[in-house]
Enzyme design. Structure first.
Site, PDB file in Angstrom:
ATOM      1  N   ARG A  28      46.898  52.871  21.410  1.00 36.80           N
ATOM      2  CA  ARG A  28      46.324  52.618  22.502  1.00 36.80           C
ATOM      3  C   ARG A  28      44.645  52.753  21.791  1.00 36.80           C
ATOM      4  NH1 ARG A  28      49.483  55.694  26.534  1.00 36.80           N
ATOM      5  NH2 ARG A  28      50.350  54.170  27.819  1.00 36.80           N
ATOM      6  N   GLU A  36      39.660  41.749  46.906  1.00 36.66           N
ATOM      7  CA  GLU A  36      39.233  42.099  45.513  1.00 36.66           C
ATOM      8  C   GLU A  36      38.175  41.177  45.039  1.00 36.66           C
ATOM      9  OE1 GLU A  36      43.355  44.269  43.934  1.00 36.66           O
ATOM     10  OE2 GLU A  36      42.797  42.107  43.331  1.00 36.66           O
ATOM     11  N   VAL A  52      43.439  58.307  35.092  1.00 39.64           N
ATOM     12  CA  VAL A  52      43.949  57.080  35.725  1.00 39.64           C
ATOM     13  C   VAL A  52      43.219  56.991  37.207  1.00 39.64           C
ATOM     14  CG1 VAL A  52      45.576  55.461  36.231  1.00 39.64           C
ATOM     15  CG2 VAL A  52      45.650  56.480  33.936  1.00 39.64           C
ATOM     16  N   ASP A  53      42.607  55.979  37.316  1.00 38.28           N
ATOM     17  CA  ASP A  53      42.281  55.569  38.843  1.00 38.28           C
ATOM     18  C   ASP A  53      41.565  56.649  39.650  1.00 38.28           C
ATOM     19  OD1 ASP A  53      43.447  52.918  38.650  1.00 38.28           O
ATOM     20  OD2 ASP A  53      45.396  53.551  39.125  1.00 38.28           O
ATOM     21  N   HIS A 102      41.175  48.050  41.609  1.00 38.32           N
ATOM     22  CA  HIS A 102      42.644  48.525  41.913  1.00 38.32           C
ATOM     23  C   HIS A 102      43.039  48.279  43.462  1.00 38.32           C
ATOM     24  CE1 HIS A 102      45.961  51.353  41.395  1.00 38.32           C
ATOM     25  NE2 HIS A 102      45.665  51.646  42.620  1.00 38.32           N
ATOM     26  N   GLY A 143      44.513  36.334  36.601  1.00 34.96           N
ATOM     27  CA  GLY A 143      43.026  36.160  36.282  1.00 34.96           C
ATOM     28  C   GLY A 143      42.338  35.731  37.394  1.00 34.96           C
ATOM     29  N   SER A 144      42.719  35.843  38.591  1.00 33.41           N
ATOM     30  CA  SER A 144      42.024  35.394  39.736  1.00 33.41           C
ATOM     31  C   SER A 144      40.556  36.352  39.940  1.00 33.41           C
ATOM     32  CB  SER A 144      42.948  35.635  41.192  1.00 33.41           C
ATOM     33  OG  SER A 144      43.185  36.734  41.489  1.00 33.41           O
ATOM     34  N   ASN A 145      40.815  37.463  39.746  1.00 33.75           N
ATOM     35  CA  ASN A 145      39.663  38.244  39.727  1.00 33.75           C
ATOM     36  C   ASN A 145      38.593  37.792  38.791  1.00 33.75           C
ATOM     37  OD1 ASN A 145      39.304  40.240  42.050  1.00 33.75           O
ATOM     38  ND2 ASN A 145      41.243  41.048  41.234  1.00 33.75           N
ATOM     39  N   ASN A 161      36.629  48.820  37.141  1.00 32.60           N
ATOM     40  CA  ASN A 161      38.038  48.502  37.466  1.00 32.60           C
ATOM     41  C   ASN A 161      38.337  48.327  38.752  1.00 32.60           C
ATOM     42  OD1 ASN A 161      40.811  48.253  36.612  1.00 32.60           O
ATOM     43  ND2 ASN A 161      41.242  50.165  37.923  1.00 32.60           N
TER      44      ASN A 161
END
Length: 228
Positions: free
Chosen positions: A100, A209, A179-180, A144, A47-49, A142
């Protein structure tokens, strides 16, 4: 890291932190009245971001507030940070959802109940579906740990080290069904140093980031506020 203007550049470069008046204009461009932009954050790990976003809001670098954190792993570092920072947190354990799509429906319900304007995937280690993407069109961001389009998917840092590249980095982008592969908002380059291992390179990428993710949120809000 900040980028500085070159007289030969035809377009101005991006610099972070931006001047306060520029940041305020970006982050409030689409903010509903009254009050700042309300952010929902999704995290699976340390959870640093997530904390970097909270601090950017509280320090005035981003005219927004984190209204809700959602985690999928009970007791993860992000959940502990939320308790320390006083941010509402909900657990949606993917193991308790048969698909999902059902997980994403639960996420959408939580974010809508919290009146969230933008959603940030800050280390969310699950593939999301059109159920979530469609609920927040052009409002799902997001982060990445690679210079996309290189090294998509899991363990991008390990992929970069295995490939022997000399330049790694991180990308903040809008989320698409592939994805990405969504539209890139901000990138930061990080050199791969002699003797770098997975842990040391990851630490330096995460530092960048934390810098670019608040900027990506501000840019997304600005773009939503622009006329079609």
């Amino acid at each position: 890291m900040p980028a500085f203007a070159d007289p030969s550049d035809q377009e101005p470069c991006v610099q972070w932190p931006l001047p306060p008046d520029c940041l305020e204009a970006q982050a409030t461009a689409w903010a509903p009245e009254p009050g700042p932009l309300r952010l929902g954050v999704m995290a699976s790990g340390a959870g640093s971001n997530f904390e970097a976003l909270v601090q950017a809001c509280r320090q005035g670098n981003l005219q927004a507030e984190v209204a809700l954190l959602v985690v999928n792993n009970s007791g993860c570092g992000a959940q502990q940070r939320a308790e320390r920072l006083g941010i509402p947190c909900q657990l949606h354990d993917h193991r308790h959802h048969p698909s999902r799509e059902q997980l994403d429906r639960a996420l959408v319900a939580s974010f809508q109940a919290a009146a969230v304007d933008l959603v940030v995937m800050a280390g969310w280690m699950r593939v999301v579906t059109p159920t979530l993407i469609g609920a927040f069109p052009d409002r799902l961001v997001n982060i990445h740990p690679s210079l996309l389009p290189s090294f998509r998917g899991l363990d991008a840092v390990g992929q970069a080290l295995a490939a022997g590249v000399t330049l790694a980095g991180c990308t903040a982008h809008l989320v698409s069904e592939e994805v990405d592969a969504g539209r890139i908002l901000v990138q930061a380059a990080v050199p791969v140093l002699a003797g770098d291992d997975h842990a040391s390179l990851t630490r330096r990428i995460q530092m960048q980031e934390h810098r670019i993710l608040p900027l990506a949120v501000a840019l997304t809000a600005q773009q939503l506020g622009e006329p079609d």
